[in-house]
Design a protein around this motif. Sequence first.
Motif, PDB file in Angstrom:
ATOM      1  N   GLU A 102       0.833  -1.207   0.000  1.00 36.18           N
ATOM      2  CA  GLU A 102       0.000   0.000   0.000  1.00 36.18           C
ATOM      3  C   GLU A 102       0.865   1.254   0.000  1.00 36.18           C
ATOM      4  OE1 GLU A 102      -3.211   2.301   2.914  1.00 36.18           O
ATOM      5  OE2 GLU A 102      -3.017   0.117   3.041  1.00 36.18           O
ATOM      6  N   PHE A 103       1.897   1.277   0.855  1.00 36.89           N
ATOM      7  CA  PHE A 103       2.770   2.449   0.928  1.00 36.89           C
ATOM      8  C   PHE A 103       3.588   2.595  -0.357  1.00 36.89           C
ATOM      9  CE2 PHE A 103       6.331   4.768   3.400  1.00 36.89           C
ATOM     10  CZ  PHE A 103       5.710   5.992   3.199  1.00 36.89           C
ATOM     11  N   PHE A 104       4.019   1.471  -0.925  1.00 36.98           N
ATOM     12  CA  PHE A 104       4.744   1.506  -2.192  1.00 36.98           C
ATOM     13  C   PHE A 104       3.863   2.073  -3.296  1.00 36.98           C
ATOM     14  CE2 PHE A 104       5.863  -0.522  -6.249  1.00 36.98           C
ATOM     15  CZ  PHE A 104       7.191  -0.136  -6.367  1.00 36.98           C
ATOM     16  N   ASP A 105       2.621   1.581  -3.380  1.00 37.75           N
ATOM     17  CA  ASP A 105       1.699   2.058  -4.409  1.00 37.75           C
ATOM     18  C   ASP A 105       1.418   3.548  -4.259  1.00 37.75           C
ATOM     19  OD1 ASP A 105       1.526  -0.454  -5.527  1.00 37.75           O
ATOM     20  OD2 ASP A 105      -0.337  -0.988  -4.503  1.00 37.75           O
ATOM     21  N   GLU A 106       1.250   4.001  -3.007  1.00 33.92           N
ATOM     22  CA  GLU A 106       1.003   5.424  -2.766  1.00 33.92           C
ATOM     23  C   GLU A 106       2.213   6.260  -3.205  1.00 33.92           C
ATOM     24  OE1 GLU A 106       0.084   5.957   1.334  1.00 33.92           O
ATOM     25  OE2 GLU A 106      -1.823   4.881   1.233  1.00 33.92           O
ATOM     26  N   THR A 107       3.416   5.729  -2.971  1.00 33.50           N
ATOM     27  CA  THR A 107       4.639   6.463  -3.270  1.00 33.50           C
ATOM     28  C   THR A 107       4.848   6.652  -4.765  1.00 33.50           C
ATOM     29  OG1 THR A 107       5.706   5.689  -1.228  1.00 33.50           O
ATOM     30  CG2 THR A 107       7.156   6.466  -2.988  1.00 33.50           C
ATOM     31  N   ILE A 108       4.535   5.626  -5.563  1.00 35.56           N
ATOM     32  CA  ILE A 108       4.782   5.731  -7.008  1.00 35.56           C
ATOM     33  C   ILE A 108       3.506   6.004  -7.794  1.00 35.56           C
ATOM     34  CG2 ILE A 108       6.749   4.161  -6.821  1.00 35.56           C
ATOM     35  CD1 ILE A 108       5.007   2.068  -8.317  1.00 35.56           C
ATOM     36  N   LYS A 109       2.421   6.325  -7.078  1.00 38.80           N
ATOM     37  CA  LYS A 109       1.133   6.542  -7.744  1.00 38.80           C
ATOM     38  C   LYS A 109       1.244   7.591  -8.848  1.00 38.80           C
ATOM     39  CE  LYS A 109      -3.676   7.773  -6.912  1.00 38.80           C
ATOM     40  NZ  LYS A 109      -3.748   8.505  -8.168  1.00 38.80           N
ATOM     41  N   GLY A 110       0.699   7.251 -10.009  1.00 41.69           N
ATOM     42  CA  GLY A 110       0.659   8.187 -11.115  1.00 41.69           C
ATOM     43  C   GLY A 110       1.882   8.153 -12.011  1.00 41.69           C
ATOM     44  N   VAL A 111       2.932   7.444 -11.580  1.00 44.15           N
ATOM     45  CA  VAL A 111       4.148   7.343 -12.399  1.00 44.15           C
ATOM     46  C   VAL A 111       4.144   5.976 -13.059  1.00 44.15           C
ATOM     47  CG1 VAL A 111       6.648   7.657 -12.466  1.00 44.15           C
ATOM     48  CG2 VAL A 111       5.296   8.775 -10.673  1.00 44.15           C
ATOM     49  N   HIS A 112       3.458   5.865 -14.198  1.00 47.86           N
ATOM     50  CA  HIS A 112       3.211   4.565 -14.817  1.00 47.86           C
ATOM     51  C   HIS A 112       4.496   3.832 -15.175  1.00 47.86           C
ATOM     52  CE1 HIS A 112      -0.832   5.760 -14.699  1.00 47.86           C
ATOM     53  NE2 HIS A 112      -0.859   6.504 -15.789  1.00 47.86           N
ATOM     54  N   GLU A 113       5.505   4.573 -15.627  1.00 45.74           N
ATOM     55  CA  GLU A 113       6.727   3.900 -16.056  1.00 45.74           C
ATOM     56  C   GLU A 113       7.426   3.227 -14.884  1.00 45.74           C
ATOM     57  OE1 GLU A 113      10.559   4.614 -18.987  1.00 45.74           O
ATOM     58  OE2 GLU A 113       9.368   6.319 -18.334  1.00 45.74           O
ATOM     59  N   LEU A 114       7.381   3.843 -13.700  1.00 44.14           N
ATOM     60  CA  LEU A 114       8.007   3.235 -12.529  1.00 44.14           C
ATOM     61  C   LEU A 114       7.327   1.926 -12.175  1.00 44.14           C
ATOM     62  CD1 LEU A 114       8.935   5.982  -9.911  1.00 44.14           C
ATOM     63  CD2 LEU A 114      10.310   4.958 -11.700  1.00 44.14           C
ATOM     64  N   SER A 115       5.999   1.911 -12.164  1.00 43.24           N
ATOM     65  CA  SER A 115       5.283   0.690 -11.813  1.00 43.24           C
ATOM     66  C   SER A 115       5.576  -0.408 -12.823  1.00 43.24           C
ATOM     67  CB  SER A 115       3.779   0.944 -11.706  1.00 43.24           C
ATOM     68  OG  SER A 115       3.264   1.481 -12.903  1.00 43.24           O
ATOM     69  N   THR A 136      24.945   5.818  -4.110  1.00 44.00           N
ATOM     70  CA  THR A 136      23.746   6.658  -4.179  1.00 44.00           C
ATOM     71  C   THR A 136      22.612   6.047  -3.358  1.00 44.00           C
ATOM     72  OG1 THR A 136      24.307   7.496  -6.379  1.00 44.00           O
ATOM     73  CG2 THR A 136      22.000   7.646  -5.713  1.00 44.00           C
ATOM     74  N   ILE A 137      22.369   4.743  -3.527  1.00 38.29           N
ATOM     75  CA  ILE A 137      21.301   4.063  -2.778  1.00 38.29           C
ATOM     76  C   ILE A 137      21.583   4.093  -1.284  1.00 38.29           C
ATOM     77  CG2 ILE A 137      20.119   1.864  -2.400  1.00 38.29           C
ATOM     78  CD1 ILE A 137      19.423   3.249  -5.055  1.00 38.29           C
ATOM     79  N   LEU A 138      22.842   3.867  -0.893  1.00 40.74           N
ATOM     80  CA  LEU A 138      23.199   3.903   0.530  1.00 40.74           C
ATOM     81  C   LEU A 138      22.997   5.298   1.110  1.00 40.74           C
ATOM     82  CD1 LEU A 138      26.432   1.692   0.634  1.00 40.74           C
ATOM     83  CD2 LEU A 138      24.122   1.064   1.348  1.00 40.74           C
ATOM     84  N   GLY A 139      23.244   6.322   0.283  1.00 39.85           N
ATOM     85  CA  GLY A 139      23.001   7.691   0.736  1.00 39.85           C
ATOM     86  C   GLY A 139      21.531   7.938   1.010  1.00 39.85           C
ATOM     87  N   TYR A 140      20.666   7.453   0.120  1.00 35.63           N
ATOM     88  CA  TYR A 140      19.215   7.563   0.341  1.00 35.63           C
ATOM     89  C   TYR A 140      18.809   6.859   1.638  1.00 35.63           C
ATOM     90  CZ  TYR A 140      18.254   9.280  -4.428  1.00 35.63           C
ATOM     91  OH  TYR A 140      18.181  10.025  -5.572  1.00 35.63           O
ATOM     92  N   PHE A 168      13.492   5.521  -5.801  1.00 35.08           N
ATOM     93  CA  PHE A 168      12.932   4.564  -6.758  1.00 35.08           C
ATOM     94  C   PHE A 168      13.239   4.983  -8.199  1.00 35.08           C
ATOM     95  CE2 PHE A 168       9.439   3.259  -3.535  1.00 35.08           C
ATOM     96  CZ  PHE A 168      10.334   2.378  -2.941  1.00 35.08           C
ATOM     97  N   TYR A 169      13.316   6.290  -8.451  1.00 34.05           N
ATOM     98  CA  TYR A 169      13.697   6.746  -9.796  1.00 34.05           C
ATOM     99  C   TYR A 169      15.105   6.268 -10.139  1.00 34.05           C
ATOM    100  CZ  TYR A 169       9.772   9.797 -11.060  1.00 34.05           C
ATOM    101  OH  TYR A 169       8.548  10.276 -11.426  1.00 34.05           O
ATOM    102  N   ASP A 170      16.025   6.426  -9.193  1.00 34.61           N
ATOM    103  CA  ASP A 170      17.398   5.987  -9.445  1.00 34.61           C
ATOM    104  C   ASP A 170      17.470   4.472  -9.586  1.00 34.61           C
ATOM    105  OD1 ASP A 170      19.194   8.187  -9.664  1.00 34.61           O
ATOM    106  OD2 ASP A 170      18.847   8.649  -7.568  1.00 34.61           O
ATOM    107  N   LEU A 171      16.736   3.760  -8.735  1.00 37.47           N
ATOM    108  CA  LEU A 171      16.730   2.307  -8.814  1.00 37.47           C
ATOM    109  C   LEU A 171      16.069   1.837 -10.107  1.00 37.47           C
ATOM    110  CD1 LEU A 171      17.430  -0.321  -7.444  1.00 37.47           C
ATOM    111  CD2 LEU A 171      15.322  -0.150  -6.106  1.00 37.47           C
ATOM    112  N   SER A 172      14.999   2.535 -10.520  1.00 35.69           N
ATOM    113  CA  SER A 172      14.302   2.165 -11.755  1.00 35.69           C
ATOM    114  C   SER A 172      15.177   2.384 -12.978  1.00 35.69           C
ATOM    115  CB  SER A 172      13.004   2.969 -11.892  1.00 35.69           C
ATOM    116  OG  SER A 172      12.072   2.594 -10.896  1.00 35.69           O
ATOM    117  N   ASN A 173      16.105   3.333 -12.895  1.00 34.50           N
ATOM    118  CA  ASN A 173      17.032   3.548 -14.007  1.00 34.50           C
ATOM    119  C   ASN A 173      17.911   2.311 -14.218  1.00 34.50           C
ATOM    120  OD1 ASN A 173      18.333   5.292 -16.023  1.00 34.50           O
ATOM    121  ND2 ASN A 173      20.105   5.210 -14.666  1.00 34.50           N
TER     122      ASN A 173
END
Length: 292
Positions: A102-115, A136-140, A168-173
């Motif tokens: 639920e929290f994941f879906d709320e976080t990326i809601k509306g960003v179709h490419e990420l999902s 970069t991920i460890l910094g986040y 998630f944008y960086d990870l999705s890249n």
Amino acid sequence: MDDKNLQLITIESAKSVYKGAYIDNDLMFFDDIAELPLPNEPRRMGCKLMAICLSGKAQYSVDTEQHTVYANDIIIISEGQVTDDYLLSRDCHGKAIMISQEFFDETIKGVHELSSLFLFSRNHPVCHLSQQEVDTILGYIQILKRKVGDPTHHFRRETVSALLSTMFYDLSNVIYKMQCINDKRQTRAESIFTQFILLVEQNFRHERRVSWYGQQMCISPKYLSETIKQVSRRTPNEWIDNYVTLEIRVLLRNSTKSIKEIAQELHFPNQSFLGKYFKEHVGMSPSEYRRG
């Protein structure tokens, strides 16, 4: 063991055995992957798990497929997937995050490419990161833990969600680059699943019939249902209901629209019908959810 009776791995159950930083039953951090509550017997994920290996190696089985994770690899296990055969080398260290669907879906809601990219990770759960991407991920993670650990922050949840979205944008890249390499090897079933999810994202507000989606994709509802269940362990109806209930939750929590207006916006016959639908899937009435 009956697949339906597998015990769930959830943030709530993890909190009983590990005292990491967390927000309710929605997000939890693990300082070392050795602390993850993954036994050497089949368990179904009741949330999403993201773990990054920093040294040594780890072995997982995800939906019966064996995966070995080495330093600078990240593994993503999605809600509903079954993990087993969890083994770590003695020198294995890393970080991990558990996040509710639920929290994941709320976080990326509306960003179709990420999902769509995270859907790709269901069948390709291990990605290798460059050292710069690892840093970069460890910094986040470091910043996120600091924010999660400050319950006095009035906008703690919203701040954490925004930071997660950026991570998630960086990870999705990374996933995107991996997907480009694998596109030519994508199976027919995976292609159907991706096409179905994109159609659902675009049309769930006004169309909830599996037969309609099958018609758009020029395949029978039966074949669509069998394929989606095979790839994702969920039925098409479960995916559609997931998108609809998420939208209702967001509108109830983040808008002043009446329940009647929400019912009209999502093309329910009436307010009462929406109420019954929501209670069936969420366990409480829309009014109770809004008050909570």
